[in-house]
Scaffold this active site. Structure first.
Site, PDB file in Angstrom:
ATOM      1  CB  THR A   1     -54.366   6.230  19.762  1.00 49.87           C
ATOM      2  OG1 THR A   1     -55.334   7.215  19.466  1.00 49.87           O
ATOM      3  CG2 THR A   1     -52.998   6.885  19.826  1.00 49.87           C
TER       4      THR A   1
ATOM      5  N   GLY B   1     -50.718   5.353  23.985  1.00 49.08           N
ATOM      6  CA  GLY B   1     -51.254   5.251  25.341  1.00 49.08           C
ATOM      7  C   GLY B   1     -50.542   6.165  26.316  1.00 49.08           C
TER       8      GLY B   1
END
Length: 526
Positions: A348, A431
């Site tokens: 991310t 995550g």
């Protein structure tokens, strides 16, 4: 302060404003927005749009977004949930009938509605200051003319090269000569540039309606998904009241479910009741791992979409409950009865910004696993997330897959307040790792007095598939101490997570920025 005899990265110091992202181009673009009169929200959106191009493995317009922000003039802190829902007609029984015993990892059936663009639109409409289209110009330029692939991006690209053969359309746009793009090569995304132009010109209608939406829906239909135009157009971010706990005088904020942020609050609450240790000791990392196992166990039992299940947030913020859990931890031995948390690795990107007026934003944007679903809508160039993999297929579970539901979400923006003003504006990537990552970052600063860069740099550990994973930089004495306490230790294949953070010193009137060396980015301040 770090020892300058050793290699490392100094904390970045400033007085007026600061930005930290995982890519130098995004940091520079966001800082340029601040210098041209934009505020923290403008800068964060600009960085997010550009990162959607230059970090294709991590984020994109086909993903989701969450935000923690502080509006200085109003003295108000807010949370914004930008996670999308599953298709309105897809059911758990339907997936089980197709032979699935767990949620698909890749492909059209793993895709949920992308919420990022709607989140950016709402954030800008309510809190932005510059013209919307100006924020997209760096991203459009990078997608059209190409950008130079950075080193960490290239590492991830190579690691997940095989997944990019999921569809011919994906391979055509994300591979070159049937291989991953390498560091120093130029990657162009002309179709994505057209989509970014649509968003810049039309706002959310440029993504959730019209030809871009047509392309997304048609592509997913070919892969068996029933996600519809109505599902896409119905995607809507919404404001939430942050949860908080007091950690030794700092108010730590997290977003409520369907976000996993409460997990970090419970973890910190547990740690408050454990003995103080040296910051770089096996005992410290043992207690961190054991506390995390208990906090993640609570998460896995109870967090889901609050529109479909009753999430008892009080368990994560109640000090007495945390004390009971802390009493279960043996400082000398891992306790097998705690079970193993359900953890997955993913990628991310997170953005932290503080502007000259004291506004602060942490925006986190994600495709979930590296390259998300690995499904690219060919005309629009939109790479779609695989957030559906965040559900499970356990009948009756709070996070069981269902129509029109939001999954348990791993991406969690972070902020701490002191005297109701931001003191630490940060995000941690990786995550499921993020909850323990938040706790390690905060304790590094609050308990052990590390500066924000040192706090980010410190080696990390994380429970994954029955192992206590450590980075290669973890000293041998800590590995030996964890093994002696019963942990099965192994070295992680890739560095664990990433972080971007800004520490605000109200007494000196200064800012200190840190950017994770595990990524390609940097902090910039003045």
């Amino acid at each position: 302060m770090r020892d300058f005899h050793f290699p490392g990265r100094s904390v970045v110091r400033g007085q007026e404003c600061m930005v930290a992202t995982a890519h130098p181009a995004a940091s520079a673009a966001a800082f340029g927005i601040l210098q041209s009169g934009g505020n923290a929200v403008d800068a964060a959106i600009c960085a997010a749009a550009l990162l959607a191009v230059v970090e294709p493995q991590a984020s994109g317009v086909g993903g989701d977004s969450f935000v923690l922000g502080h509006v200085s003039a109003k003295g108000k802190t807010f949370g914004l949930n930008g996670s999308g829902k599953s298709a309105g007609t897809m059911t758990a029984d339907g997936l089980r009938a197709l032979g699935y015993t767990g949620m698909p990892l890749r492909g059209a059936l793993s895709v949920t509605c992308p919420g990022a663009v709607d989140t950016w639109v709402r954030l800008h409409a309510d809190h932005g200051s510059l013209d919307w289209d100006k924020l997209f110009q760096p991203a459009i330029k990078a997608a059209t003319g190409g950008y130079v692939v950075a080193d960490r991006v290239a590492l991830d690209w190579k690691a997940f090269e095989a997944a990019l053969t999921t569809t011919p359309e994906t391979a055509a746009r994300l591979l070159t000569d049937a291989r991953a793009f390498r560091a120093g090569e130029i990657h162009r995304q002309p179709e994505l540039a057209s989509t970014l132009c649509e968003i810049a010109a039309k706002g959310r209608d440029g993504f959730y309606r019209g030809w871009v939406a047509d392309d997304i829906v048609a592509t997913l239909a070919q892969g068996g998904s029933s996600l519809s135009h109505g599902d896409l157009d119905g995607t809507s971010s919404f404001y939430v009241d942050p949860l908080s706990v007091d950690y030794k005088g700092f108010q730590v904020l997290q977003l409520p479910a369907n976000n996993q942020g409460a997990t970090a609050l419970l973890l910190l609450n547990i740690l408050k009741h454990l003995p103080k240790t040296d910051y770089f000791s096996a005992e410290r990392f043992h207690l961190l791992l054991e506390s995390a196992r208990l906090a993640y166990r609570e998460r896995d039992r109870s967090i889901g979409d609050p529109d479909h299940t009753n999430v008892e947030h009080w368990r994560f913020t109640n000090d007495a409950y945390a004390a009971d859990l802390a009493a279960m931890i043996d400082p000398e031995r891992t306790t097998r009865e705690f079970g193993e948390p359900v953890t997955r690795k993913s990628d991310t990107t997170t953005i932290s910004v503080v502007d000259g007026s004291g506004n602060a934003v942490t925006l986190i944007n994600s495709l979930y696993h590296h390259f998300g679903s690995c499904v690219v809508a060919p005309r629009s160039g939109v790479l779609l997330q695989n957030r559906g993999n965040g559900f499970n297929l356990i009948p009756g579970h709070p996070n069981e897959f269902g129509p029109g539901k939001r999954p348990l979400h791993t991406i969690m923006p972070g902020m701490t307040l002191k005297n109701r003003k931001p003191s630490l504006v940060y995000g941690v990537m990786g995550g499921d790792y993020q909850a323990i990552g938040h706790a390690q970052l905060i304790t590094n600063i609050v308990d052990f007095g590390l500066d924000v860069q040192e706090a980010i740099d410190l080696p990390r550990t994380f429970h994954f598939k029955g192992f206590a994973e450590v980075e290669r930089s973890m000293p041998a004495h800590i590995v030996e101490g964890l093994t002696r306490r019963g942990h099965s230790v192994q070295v992680a294949h890739l560095p664990i997570g990433g972080a971007q953070a800004i520490l605000i010193d109200p007494h000196r009137g200064t800012l200190a920025g840190g950017s994770d060396p595990r990524k390609d980015g940097m902090a910039i301040g003045m």
